[in-house]
Design a protein around this motif. Structure first.
Motif, PDB file in Angstrom:
ATOM      1  N   LEU A   1      49.194 160.170 -36.869  1.00  0.00           N
ATOM      2  CA  LEU A   1      49.744 161.251 -36.467  1.00  0.00           C
ATOM      3  C   LEU A   1      49.372 162.115 -36.667  1.00  0.00           C
ATOM      4  O   LEU A   1      49.879 162.775 -35.583  1.00  0.00           O
ATOM      5  N   GLU A   2      49.184 162.538 -37.715  1.00  0.00           N
ATOM      6  CA  GLU A   2      48.883 164.060 -37.830  1.00  0.00           C
ATOM      7  C   GLU A   2      47.671 163.992 -36.967  1.00  0.00           C
ATOM      8  O   GLU A   2      48.367 165.459 -36.933  1.00  0.00           O
ATOM      9  N   HIS A   3      47.384 163.504 -37.025  1.00  0.00           N
ATOM     10  CA  HIS A   3      45.737 163.640 -36.213  1.00  0.00           C
ATOM     11  C   HIS A   3      45.843 163.597 -34.770  1.00  0.00           C
ATOM     12  O   HIS A   3      45.671 165.246 -34.332  1.00  0.00           O
ATOM     13  N   SER A   4      46.891 162.998 -34.575  1.00  0.00           N
ATOM     14  CA  SER A   4      47.110 163.269 -32.975  1.00  0.00           C
ATOM     15  C   SER A   4      47.899 164.494 -33.070  1.00  0.00           C
ATOM     16  O   SER A   4      47.827 164.987 -31.409  1.00  0.00           O
ATOM     17  N   LEU A   5      48.666 164.587 -33.551  1.00  0.00           N
ATOM     18  CA  LEU A   5      49.840 165.902 -33.492  1.00  0.00           C
ATOM     19  C   LEU A   5      48.750 167.622 -33.682  1.00  0.00           C
ATOM     20  O   LEU A   5      49.245 168.622 -32.463  1.00  0.00           O
ATOM     21  N   ALA A   6      47.347 167.125 -33.940  1.00  0.00           N
ATOM     22  CA  ALA A   6      46.874 168.033 -34.353  1.00  0.00           C
ATOM     23  C   ALA A   6      45.611 168.254 -33.412  1.00  0.00           C
ATOM     24  O   ALA A   6      44.902 169.609 -33.182  1.00  0.00           O
ATOM     25  N   ASP A   7      45.318 166.914 -32.644  1.00  0.00           N
ATOM     26  CA  ASP A   7      44.205 167.701 -31.677  1.00  0.00           C
ATOM     27  C   ASP A   7      44.679 168.069 -30.523  1.00  0.00           C
ATOM     28  O   ASP A   7      46.086 168.168 -29.869  1.00  0.00           O
ATOM     29  N   PRO A   8      43.487 169.366 -30.026  1.00  0.00           N
ATOM     30  CA  PRO A   8      44.259 170.117 -28.583  1.00  0.00           C
ATOM     31  C   PRO A   8      43.747 169.930 -27.867  1.00  0.00           C
ATOM     32  O   PRO A   8      44.065 170.504 -26.297  1.00  0.00           O
ATOM     33  N   VAL A   9      43.014 168.540 -27.317  1.00  0.00           N
ATOM     34  CA  VAL A   9      42.198 168.591 -26.910  1.00  0.00           C
ATOM     35  C   VAL A   9      43.270 167.182 -24.913  1.00  0.00           C
ATOM     36  O   VAL A   9      43.639 168.036 -24.322  1.00  0.00           O
ATOM     37  N   SER A  10      44.414 166.894 -25.368  1.00  0.00           N
ATOM     38  CA  SER A  10      45.195 166.102 -24.725  1.00  0.00           C
ATOM     39  C   SER A  10      46.578 166.484 -25.413  1.00  0.00           C
ATOM     40  O   SER A  10      47.213 166.410 -26.630  1.00  0.00           O
ATOM     41  N   ALA A  11      47.667 166.111 -24.701  1.00  0.00           N
ATOM     42  CA  ALA A  11      48.820 167.038 -24.732  1.00  0.00           C
ATOM     43  C   ALA A  11      49.825 165.829 -24.821  1.00  0.00           C
ATOM     44  O   ALA A  11      51.192 165.433 -25.615  1.00  0.00           O
ATOM     45  N   SER A  12      48.875 164.530 -24.691  1.00  0.00           N
ATOM     46  CA  SER A  12      49.649 163.393 -25.930  1.00  0.00           C
ATOM     47  C   SER A  12      49.186 162.654 -26.700  1.00  0.00           C
ATOM     48  O   SER A  12      48.660 163.275 -27.546  1.00  0.00           O
ATOM     49  N   ILE A  13      49.723 161.500 -27.593  1.00  0.00           N
ATOM     50  CA  ILE A  13      48.976 161.093 -29.090  1.00  0.00           C
ATOM     51  C   ILE A  13      48.843 159.976 -28.717  1.00  0.00           C
ATOM     52  O   ILE A  13      49.389 159.186 -27.896  1.00  0.00           O
ATOM     53  N   ALA A  14      48.558 159.165 -29.280  1.00  0.00           N
ATOM     54  CA  ALA A  14      47.812 158.028 -29.624  1.00  0.00           C
ATOM     55  C   ALA A  14      48.785 156.814 -29.414  1.00  0.00           C
ATOM     56  O   ALA A  14      50.038 157.448 -29.990  1.00  0.00           O
ATOM     57  N   ALA A  15      48.107 156.154 -28.723  1.00  0.00           N
ATOM     58  CA  ALA A  15      49.042 155.003 -28.108  1.00  0.00           C
ATOM     59  C   ALA A  15      49.948 154.615 -29.921  1.00  0.00           C
ATOM     60  O   ALA A  15      51.070 154.800 -29.132  1.00  0.00           O
ATOM     61  N   ASP A  16      49.199 154.040 -31.035  1.00  0.00           N
ATOM     62  CA  ASP A  16      49.799 153.210 -31.818  1.00  0.00           C
ATOM     63  C   ASP A  16      50.023 154.417 -32.366  1.00  0.00           C
ATOM     64  O   ASP A  16      52.008 154.117 -32.907  1.00  0.00           O
ATOM     65  N   ASP A  17      50.200 155.765 -32.612  1.00  0.00           N
ATOM     66  CA  ASP A  17      50.984 156.544 -32.517  1.00  0.00           C
ATOM     67  C   ASP A  17      52.668 157.073 -32.231  1.00  0.00           C
ATOM     68  O   ASP A  17      53.952 157.409 -33.129  1.00  0.00           O
ATOM     69  N   ALA A  18      52.218 157.123 -30.689  1.00  0.00           N
ATOM     70  CA  ALA A  18      53.487 156.788 -29.925  1.00  0.00           C
ATOM     71  C   ALA A  18      54.746 155.533 -30.428  1.00  0.00           C
ATOM     72  O   ALA A  18      56.016 156.299 -29.987  1.00  0.00           O
ATOM     73  N   LEU A  19      53.771 154.856 -30.838  1.00  0.00           N
ATOM     74  CA  LEU A  19      55.321 153.648 -31.441  1.00  0.00           C
ATOM     75  C   LEU A  19      55.344 154.383 -32.825  1.00  0.00           C
ATOM     76  O   LEU A  19      57.225 154.241 -33.096  1.00  0.00           O
ATOM     77  N   LEU A  20      54.848 154.861 -33.648  1.00  0.00           N
ATOM     78  CA  LEU A  20      55.437 155.220 -34.269  1.00  0.00           C
ATOM     79  C   LEU A  20      57.053 156.378 -34.302  1.00  0.00           C
ATOM     80  O   LEU A  20      57.969 156.385 -35.345  1.00  0.00           O
ATOM     81  N   THR A  21      56.279 157.738 -33.245  1.00  0.00           N
ATOM     82  CA  THR A  21      57.097 158.538 -33.474  1.00  0.00           C
ATOM     83  C   THR A  21      59.017 157.954 -33.428  1.00  0.00           C
ATOM     84  O   THR A  21      59.896 158.577 -33.155  1.00  0.00           O
ATOM     85  N   LYS A  22      58.989 156.787 -32.715  1.00  0.00           N
ATOM     86  CA  LYS A  22      60.598 156.307 -31.725  1.00  0.00           C
ATOM     87  C   LYS A  22      61.114 156.155 -33.750  1.00  0.00           C
ATOM     88  O   LYS A  22      62.525 156.058 -33.334  1.00  0.00           O
ATOM     89  N   PHE A  23      60.431 156.143 -33.941  1.00  0.00           N
ATOM     90  CA  PHE A  23      61.545 156.387 -35.925  1.00  0.00           C
ATOM     91  C   PHE A  23      61.784 156.765 -36.099  1.00  0.00           C
ATOM     92  O   PHE A  23      63.051 157.266 -36.799  1.00  0.00           O
ATOM     93  N   PHE A  24      61.549 158.449 -35.142  1.00  0.00           N
ATOM     94  CA  PHE A  24      61.690 159.258 -36.083  1.00  0.00           C
ATOM     95  C   PHE A  24      62.977 159.739 -34.734  1.00  0.00           C
ATOM     96  O   PHE A  24      62.859 161.636 -34.918  1.00  0.00           O
ATOM     97  N   GLY A  25      62.892 159.443 -33.361  1.00  0.00           N
ATOM     98  CA  GLY A  25      64.152 159.534 -32.464  1.00  0.00           C
ATOM     99  C   GLY A  25      63.551 160.504 -31.592  1.00  0.00           C
ATOM    100  O   GLY A  25      63.662 161.020 -30.740  1.00  0.00           O
ATOM    101  N   VAL A  26      61.764 159.930 -31.298  1.00  0.00           N
ATOM    102  CA  VAL A  26      61.098 160.836 -30.038  1.00  0.00           C
ATOM    103  C   VAL A  26      60.248 159.978 -29.569  1.00  0.00           C
ATOM    104  O   VAL A  26      59.315 159.166 -30.004  1.00  0.00           O
ATOM    105  N   TYR A  27      60.214 160.021 -28.349  1.00  0.00           N
ATOM    106  CA  TYR A  27      59.448 159.358 -27.346  1.00  0.00           C
ATOM    107  C   TYR A  27      58.542 160.438 -26.845  1.00  0.00           C
ATOM    108  O   TYR A  27      58.574 160.956 -26.518  1.00  0.00           O
TER     109      TYR A  27
END
Length: 585
Positions: free
Chosen positions: A33-59
């Motif tokens: 997730l740290e890498h996904s959030l820092a990636d400036p190329v895309s406004a998205s995060i990696a698919a696996d990380d998107a599943l993990l952020t749900k545990f923190f109230g983030v979809y």
């Protein structure tokens, strides 16, 4: 806790559902997730990380209205995030309300949404604003931990802790349960809040959850009779307060409720929770923790569609659960006690509490707090928070109660509402008083049809019918969901509409105003005109033939329009009228 739940230690990790494997290798939800959030190329995060952020109230979501336009323009989808607050009991101070309002305008889409689980959602949070958005919430004394994900979600209870001593007890209990069952991983602060860890995390960061957390989400609700505004039978674990001389002495324990299903898959179904017994008020924390851990240990980690607690209870039985809970508690639950519900809706307008202060429940259409031409709702509530010492109590029907108002301040609130084009503390059209819709399109990735954006239009047409029939003052619960996951709890409504395709819905009928019965399928895959043509004669018959005090759902069951539906396993097996092989009780 072992990597695999206790009753399945022999299952090789590679045979577990992919979500289970992801959790296991995620280092307590850190992933990449740290890498996904820092990636400036895309406004998205990696698919696996998107599943993990749900545990923190983030979809992670995207604007589905713009998908095709952006595809043609060779742009990636308009990625954005929905952020949900952990707010046990739905209580928010005036200062916190102002902070949430400011955060919505600074780092989201300028609106607040009230959810069906008594909290706030923000939409339109962009990746580069996500940490700043979450930091702003923490500064207000709030967080988003476990607002989504395979964990214990926001604990809800009958609205307004200031209304009575029993309500205050229930709200305090909701807060304590939320804290007790909250995930402990340091990933939230390290990665999402970007706070440097002061020391290395412990070897087992999750003594309660373990590295694989729960098989699926787990929902707890507390109801204070005679109001069932939380729809207590729709949750994994429900506590019904037993009040004696104004004080909660204990709780009836209900287990195995849940709304979600998949169209045309009979093995999936909504289920009403089952009574397991009674516990003393002092034991509720132990009962809740052990019940959640029973699901942790015995829930299905192979088939995610079968992983909710309702299926564990349905497959193994309530008696099995009672024995397992007694073994862990060291004592059995006591026999359940009598109680009575009268409604599952909100009571609008001003009501006086035990201590003499006033409480006004304000209607919020589909929970959307925004300014509109001639009705600046968001600005008006901002002014109330600034000018009046008030507590905001969110309801699970997507409304808000202005609680703890002194007699001298009532007129000031009414004046502020009128000045904002809002003609009083509650001013919905007749059917909207008991209506609810999920967000659905354009942001929900699961939505098959419109819900929030469409329901007001449909209600306007139905309202003409009920006014013609003299039913304007009669409570009829209507709930719409864009998909069969049932976030708006449509399967408990007198009229439930569940999306099948754009402009098409399944029509379910027969729920009650007390929320203790499922409805049943009446028409499949129908559009607006068919919905109106179907409901008009049924409402006309109800207006002329109902018994004294009979609600619309009870009338439909008594007259045989739909079958009595209490058994979830029969929910998708019972066919609508005129379908071959129709099963009737």
């Amino acid at each position: 806790m072992d990597a695999v739940h206790k009753n399945d230690l022999s299952t090789p990790v590679e045979q577990l559902h992919s979500n289970e494997q992801l959790k296991l290798r995620s280092r307590y939800l850190r992933g990449t997730l740290e890498h996904s959030l820092a990636d400036p190329v895309s406004a998205s995060i990696a698919a696996d990380d998107a599943l993990l952020t749900k545990f923190f109230g983030v979809y992670q979501q995207d604007d589905r209205d713009l998908r095709e336009e952006r595809r043609v323009s060779r742009l990636e989808p308009l990625y954005q995030f929905m952020v949900r607050v952990r707010l046990p009991g739905g209580i928010c101070t005036a200062e916190q309300w102002l902070a949430l309002d400011a955060q919505a305008r600074a780092t989201a889409n300028g609106e607040l949404r009230l959810t069906t689980r008594q909290t706030f959602q923000f939409h339109g949070v962009l990746k580069h604003n996500l940490s700043r958005h979450l930091q702003g919430l923490v500064a207000a004394g709030l967080d988003t931990i476990a607002a989504c994900g395979d964990d214990n979600r926001n604990v809800i209870c009958t609205a307004n802790p200031l209304f009575s001593q029993a309500h205050a007890q229930a709200t305090l209990t909701a807060k304590k349960l939320s804290e007790r069952l909250m995930p402990r991983t340091g990933a939230y602060r390290e990665v999402l809040l970007q706070e440097r860890a002061q020391q290395a995390p412990p070897e087992n960061e999750e003594p309660l959850y373990g590295p694989t957390y729960l098989p699926r989400k787990f929902k707890i609700a507390i109801a204070v009779p005679p109001c069932n505004d939380v729809d207590i039978y729709a949750h994994d674990l429900g506590f019904v307060a037993i009040v004696e001389q104004g004080v909660i002495v204990g709780y009836n324990v209900l287990v195995g409720g849940g709304m979600g299903m998949t169209h045309k898959v009979p093995a999936t179904f909504p289920r009403l929770s089952s009574a397991a017994g009674f516990c003393d008020a002092a034991d509720i924390g132990e009962v809740a923790e052990h019940t959640m851990c029973i699901q942790r240990d015995f829930g299905d980690r192979l088939d995610r569609a079968h992983a909710r607690f309702k299926y564990t209870i349905e497959d193994r039985g309530v008696e099995w659960f009672k024995e397992e809970l007694a073994r862990r508690l060291g004592k059995p639950l006591l026999p359940a006690r009598d109680f009575q519900f009268e409604s599952n809706g909100d009571q609008y307008g001003w009501r006086q509490g035990e201590d003499g202060r006033w409480h006004g429940t304000l209607f919020i259409r589909n929970g959307r707090i925004a300014d509109a031409p001639g009705a600046p709702l968001m600005s008006t509530l901002r002014e109330i928070a600034r000018q009046v010492p008030v507590t905001f109590a969110l309801t699970t029907n997507q409304n808000v109660a202005l609680a703890g108002v002194a007699e001298a301040d009532r007129a000031r609130i009414d004046d502020l509402l009128r000045a904002g084009g809002l003609h009083g503390i509650a001013d919905p059209i007749a059917l909207e008083r008991n209506a609810m819709a999920c967000v659905a399109l354009p942001t929900c990735g699961l939505a098959m049809a419109e819900s929030e954006r469409y329901l007001p239009s449909l209600l306007g047409k139905l309202d003409v019918i009920v006014n013609e029939l003299g039913l304007a003052a009669t409570p009829i619960t209507i709930r719409m969901s864009g998909c069969p996951n049932g976030c708006s709890r449509p399967f408990l409504a007198a009229i439930g509409l569940v999306g099948k395709a754009p402009g098409k819905y399944n029509l379910y009928l027969g729920g009650t105003v007390r929320g203790e019965r499922l409805n049943a399928l009446h028409r499949e895959n129908i559009g607006e005109q068919q919905i109106l043509d179907t409901l008009r004669p049924l409402l006309a018959a109800y207006a002329s033939e109902r018994l004294a005090g009979e609600c619309f759902g009870d009338f439909l069951v008594r007259t045989g329009v739909v079958p009595l539906m209490l058994d979830g396993r029969r929910f998708q097996l019972t066919q609508p009228p005129g379908v071959a092989g129709s099963a009737r009780p």
